[in-house]
Design a protein around this motif. Structure first.
Motif, PDB file in Angstrom:
ATOM      1  N   LEU A 644     -35.036 -43.470 -21.214  1.00 38.97           N
ATOM      2  CA  LEU A 644     -34.040 -42.495 -21.661  1.00 38.97           C
ATOM      3  C   LEU A 644     -33.774 -41.550 -20.500  1.00 38.97           C
ATOM      4  O   LEU A 644     -34.706 -40.902 -20.002  1.00 38.97           O
ATOM      5  CB  LEU A 644     -34.550 -41.722 -22.877  1.00 38.97           C
ATOM      6  CG  LEU A 644     -33.629 -40.630 -23.426  1.00 38.97           C
ATOM      7  CD1 LEU A 644     -32.324 -41.227 -23.957  1.00 38.97           C
ATOM      8  CD2 LEU A 644     -34.333 -39.821 -24.515  1.00 38.97           C
ATOM      9  N   ALA A 645     -32.512 -41.479 -20.064  1.00 38.70           N
ATOM     10  CA  ALA A 645     -32.217 -40.722 -18.842  1.00 38.70           C
ATOM     11  C   ALA A 645     -30.970 -39.870 -19.001  1.00 38.70           C
ATOM     12  O   ALA A 645     -30.002 -40.248 -19.683  1.00 38.70           O
ATOM     13  CB  ALA A 645     -32.032 -41.673 -17.663  1.00 38.70           C
ATOM     14  N   LEU A 646     -31.000 -38.720 -18.364  1.00 36.76           N
ATOM     15  CA  LEU A 646     -29.841 -37.847 -18.226  1.00 36.76           C
ATOM     16  C   LEU A 646     -29.537 -37.738 -16.733  1.00 36.76           C
ATOM     17  O   LEU A 646     -30.413 -37.381 -15.944  1.00 36.76           O
ATOM     18  CB  LEU A 646     -30.132 -36.462 -18.811  1.00 36.76           C
ATOM     19  CG  LEU A 646     -28.992 -35.430 -18.701  1.00 36.76           C
ATOM     20  CD1 LEU A 646     -27.806 -35.855 -19.553  1.00 36.76           C
ATOM     21  CD2 LEU A 646     -29.485 -34.045 -19.111  1.00 36.76           C
ATOM     22  N   SER A 647     -28.294 -38.055 -16.357  1.00 40.19           N
ATOM     23  CA  SER A 647     -27.933 -38.033 -14.932  1.00 40.19           C
ATOM     24  C   SER A 647     -26.595 -37.341 -14.733  1.00 40.19           C
ATOM     25  O   SER A 647     -25.740 -37.322 -15.631  1.00 40.19           O
ATOM     26  CB  SER A 647     -27.869 -39.458 -14.361  1.00 40.19           C
ATOM     27  OG  SER A 647     -26.863 -40.215 -15.014  1.00 40.19           O
ATOM     28  N   VAL A 648     -26.421 -36.777 -13.552  1.00 34.69           N
ATOM     29  CA  VAL A 648     -25.173 -36.112 -13.161  1.00 34.69           C
ATOM     30  C   VAL A 648     -24.829 -36.557 -11.752  1.00 34.69           C
ATOM     31  O   VAL A 648     -25.679 -36.529 -10.857  1.00 34.69           O
ATOM     32  CB  VAL A 648     -25.311 -34.574 -13.202  1.00 34.69           C
ATOM     33  CG1 VAL A 648     -24.004 -33.914 -12.758  1.00 34.69           C
ATOM     34  CG2 VAL A 648     -25.692 -34.100 -14.597  1.00 34.69           C
ATOM     35  N   ASP A 649     -23.589 -37.008 -11.546  1.00 36.18           N
ATOM     36  CA  ASP A 649     -23.115 -37.250 -10.184  1.00 36.18           C
ATOM     37  C   ASP A 649     -21.827 -36.475  -9.976  1.00 36.18           C
ATOM     38  O   ASP A 649     -21.010 -36.332 -10.898  1.00 36.18           O
ATOM     39  CB  ASP A 649     -22.925 -38.747  -9.911  1.00 36.18           C
ATOM     40  CG  ASP A 649     -21.843 -39.384 -10.754  1.00 36.18           C
ATOM     41  OD1 ASP A 649     -20.652 -39.254 -10.398  1.00 36.18           O
ATOM     42  OD2 ASP A 649     -22.176 -40.032 -11.767  1.00 36.18           O
ATOM     43  N   ALA A 650     -21.654 -35.942  -8.787  1.00 34.18           N
ATOM     44  CA  ALA A 650     -20.507 -35.078  -8.491  1.00 34.18           C
ATOM     45  C   ALA A 650     -19.975 -35.374  -7.103  1.00 34.18           C
ATOM     46  O   ALA A 650     -20.736 -35.634  -6.174  1.00 34.18           O
ATOM     47  CB  ALA A 650     -20.911 -33.611  -8.602  1.00 34.18           C
TER      48      ALA A 650
END
Length: 809
Positions: A644-650
């Motif tokens: 289970l993962a939470l990721s952010v790319d910008a």
């Protein structure tokens, strides 16, 4: 199979009565009439400015937007270093727009040099597209290093590629499987220069058109391919200096005229590296009191060279038909030497014995690949049918010499022997496939396809042991393993748009039959096994804009995946490292199945936040076992694992001259399985971040500063220690934009490490730490040459869509 063709016939008949859609063609050039590739061309509805679709221009500056409904639209072009272009168009027939000329943005670049830049990350409904050229640190590096810098992608100390911390990633080249895994895949990616890569597509849940193999998804590396008229090409040379030296070089030449297209690609170079590895083991009694200890240092010195060549021919007998043929050959000889010293001590730390192992492996690798294809466009709306056939052959050799010396506590030699091994291996793959594409009504498209593949592997190990100048066959290590596998598959994929919501449904069915035969020897009997299994693999995608301007969007995806064992992992051969460490295969490996879900919120296509979940059964991982003080490493099935993962790319432009690309992820992982005599129940939170700072200056200067950081990572039986590293690169465009000089530095502060702890060993504790040849400086010169004009687009495909990546060295 009969019912599948009935389904195909039904949809084709239905499609013939469907509503028409149209296509928009165009070409993008600069003020000097030079084509500009990798320009983003986006289409929006005129009434509410909602997003419709986008594409990148090819090397000749051309673009094609297909399956467009009748109506009024806004077309917008973006290319950093140039002013944005916006226009309105009316679509009621197929359009071929006049050449679009972009104006130089004088506030960013001066009049002398124009350097085109592209977005680093672009998100589509079923994949994320990475543009490696947006990061200078990639200059002079290889494909493996480029993958390490892609958002969410990491490479472990053994060269295995992980996607969001999960193993089981499949690597494709130009929509074709690499047919490699393990050290062979690692060496091939090291031999592929970064300058040859156009884009990298990351698919956590690949569409049904792609093979179901790959529990963590597919990484598709698209190489640059000439599609413009005339004789032209490019070349790049690089030199890397670290503790050792290396070089990656490429030469690409294309000739296109009328109905004939010829192309050739040549990659050549050499590499050299090391790993300084320390392993500690502590043997305990039933009361967990220390009985003895084992400390081992291994200095691994690896070197090799490579030559990879490809030649291809495309013929265009009509405007709608294309025949193609290509041949690829790779050779890669190498050498690995290991200086190994082990110290065995009692509970008080007093030395009992010292073991020295001097190991040398001389390897050879050859690959031949023949591909033939036919493609026919059935109309101007996007309907097409294609056929592909592949034949792939891999041959490798590994001549091994292991010299072992045992000394007592007084350093007196008490035993010595020498083990010699010859390990020839051959893998042959034949595959064919057929694909059909048909737009349906105004906003829908149907894809159908069939595939059949056969793989035959033949691996032999011939060992002998020499003691006191007397050499005898070693039947404990000698063996021959033959493995055959048949996979037959069919798929259906349907995509449509309902208002602002894009939907895509897919279903793939695969049936696998395999047979393995371990021939044994005069001391060990033959053994064999066979297995047949079939499964269905559904996929689903949904994408929608949350506002009229298309700045806020949601994307959901689901897919069921399978991971079949690497061919050589089924091989029960035992390979020694020293008297205390052995590596072996596992013929009892089962296929791995997983369910993967992902929900992504996107802001202005610049910031993406994703929540991902996956549950896997029978996951294949490296497992470690202690038997009578001997250490065995083999692949094994882990019953259940969850992720289970939470990721952010910008991708953010801070100023006109500075932008940043960043990725961060926090994942909870859990593994639960019976592991030999122990119960494995490990879990933890893994955090990984990476960022690249991009500075653009006048007169063609540009600089990147990038870094990544990871905390301790739980990986089944292993706890991999975290580390941080920083890299940078600088570039100058020269020769009126046709050439460039780049200097890049990797791991500036020499902080990349490979350390960890091994858990769940019977009455044993173990850990390791290591250093690599990771700090380096690379200089690269690249040049484009030749005269070009507009011509046909190329078609890249393959009939062998999943087998190559399962070859492990």
């Amino acid at each position: 199979m009969k019912h599948l063709f009935q389904v195909i016939l039904f949809f084709c008949t239905y499609a013939s009565f469907s509503q028409s859609t149209y296509q928009i063609k165009g070409t993008v050039k600069d003020a000097n009439d030079k084509a500009i590739d990798l320009t983003m061309v986006s289409l929006y509805h005129y009434t509410d400015s909602s997003f419709v679709k986008s594409e990148f221009t090819d090397q000749d500056g051309s673009f094609l937007l297909s399956n467009i409904n009748e109506g009024k639209y806004i077309i917008r072009l973006k290319q950093l270093g140039f002013l944005d272009y916006t226009d309105t168009i009316e679509v009621n027939q197929n359009l071929e727009l006049p050449d679009i000329k972009l104006e130089t943005n004088e506030t960013v670049l001066d009049k002398v040099t124009v350097q085109a830049n592209v977005p680093f990350v672009v998100r589509k409904i079923d994949r994320t597209v990475i543009n490696p050229e947006a990061m200078i640190a990639n200059a002079g590096s290889n494909a493996l290093e480029v993958l390490e810098r892609a958002p969410g992608v990491s490479v472990d100390p053994n060269g295995a590629i992980l996607l969001k911390g999960r193993s089981g990633v499949q690597v494709f080249i130009n929509d074709k499987p690499s047919y490699l895994s393990g050290s062979e895949l690692e060496n091939y990616l090291k031999s592929l220069p970064a300058g040859s890569i156009k884009t990298i597509e990351i698919m956590e849940n690949p569409p049904a058109k792609y093979e179901a193999a790959g529990n963590s998804g597919i990484i598709n590396i698209k190489l640059k391919r000439g599609s413009v008229k005339g004789l032209y090409g490019n070349t790049a040379v690089s030199y890397r200096r670290s503790r050792y030296n290396g070089s990656n070089n490429s030469f690409n030449l294309n000739y296109n005229k009328n109905k004939v297209s010829l192309y050739t690609n040549v990659y050549a170079g050499f590499w050299e590296s090391f790993q300084d590895l320390n392993i500690n083991r502590y043997y305990l009694d039933e009361d967990d009191a220390l009985q003895s200890s084992f400390a081992q240092n291994s200095f691994n010195h690896n070197k090799g060279k490579y030559l990879d060549g490809r030649i291809g021919l495309d013929l265009y007998p009509t405007d709608k038909a294309t025949f193609g043929f290509s041949y690829k050959r790779s050779t890669s000889p190498g050498e690995r030497s290991v200086d190994n010293t082990s110290l065995v001590s009692n509970a008080n730390g007093n030395l009992l014995q010292r073991v020295v192992a001097d190991n040398l492996s001389e390897t050879g690798f050859r690959n031949n690949l023949v591909n033939a294809y036919f493609r026919k466009d059935l109309d101007t709306l996007g309907s097409a049918i294609s056929f592909d056939a592949d034949y792939v052959q891999y041959k490798s050799t590994n001549d091994q010499t292991f010299q072992n010396f045992q000394y007592d506590a007084t350093d007196l030699l008490i035993y010595q022997d020498q083990i010699n091994g010859e390990i020839p291996s051959e893998i042959n793959i034949a595959a064919v496939k057929a694909d059909y594409t048909k737009p349906i009504k105004a906003k829908s498209k149907l894809d159908l396809g069939l595939k059949s593949a056969f793989t035959k592997t033949d691996n032999e190990a011939i060992y002998s042991t020499t003691i006191d100048d007397e050499t005898n066959p070693n039947y404990d290590l000698s063996n021959r393993f033959i493995y055959d596998e048949w996979i037959n598959a069919a798929y259906l994929n349907f995509g449509t748009t309902l208002g602002k919501v894009g939907l895509q449904f897919g279903l793939r069915g695969e049936v696998t039959h395999l047979e393995g035969n371990q021939l044994g020897n005069i001391e060990k009997p033959d053994t064999s096994f066979s297995r047949t299994y079939g499964s269905l693999f559904p996929t689903f995608y949904a994408q929608t804009a949350l506002d009229s301007l298309g700045k806020h969007g949601l994307n959901f995806s689901y897919g069921r995946r399978v991971d079949r064992p690497y061919f050589q992992d089924l091989n029960p051969f035992i390979s020694p490292l020293d008297k205390f460490t052995f590596y072996t295969g596992n013929p009892n490996l089962l296929p791995t199945f997983s369910h993967n879900l992902s929900l992504t919120y996107s802001y202005n296509n610049k910031i993406n936040t994703s929540l991902s979940y996956s549950i896997t059964t029978n996951g294949i991982r490296e497992t470690l076992e202690i038997q009578d003080g001997i250490y065995y490493s083999r692949p094994g099935n882990i019953a259940t694992s969850q992720y289970l993962a939470l990721s952010v790319d910008a991708s953010l432009p801070i100023t006109k001259w500075y932008s940043i690309n960043a990725y961060a992820e926090a994942a909870y992982v859990q593994f639960d399985s019976q592991l030999y005599t122990e119960q494995l129940n490990s879990s933890g939170i893994n955090v990984y971040t990476q960022a690249s700072n991009i500075f653009r200056f006048k007169k063609g200067w540009r600089m990147d500063i990038s870094g990544r950081y990871m905390t301790d990572q739980v990986a089944s039986q292993l706890l991999i220690r975290g580390y941080a590293m920083v890299s940078m690169g600088i570039q100058k465009v020269i020769l009126d934009g046709k050439g460039s000089i780049k200097l890049s530095a990797n791991d500036l502060f020499y902080t990349q490490r490979g350390d960890g702890v091994i858990n769940n060993l019977h009455q044993t504790e173990a850990d390791w730490n290591s250093k690599y040849d990771s700090r380096s400086i690379t200089a690269t010169f690249s040049l484009r040459f030749g005269k070009t004009g507009s011509t046909k687009k190329k078609y890249n495909s393959s009939g062998s869509d999943s087998e190559q990546r399962r070859v492990r060295g």
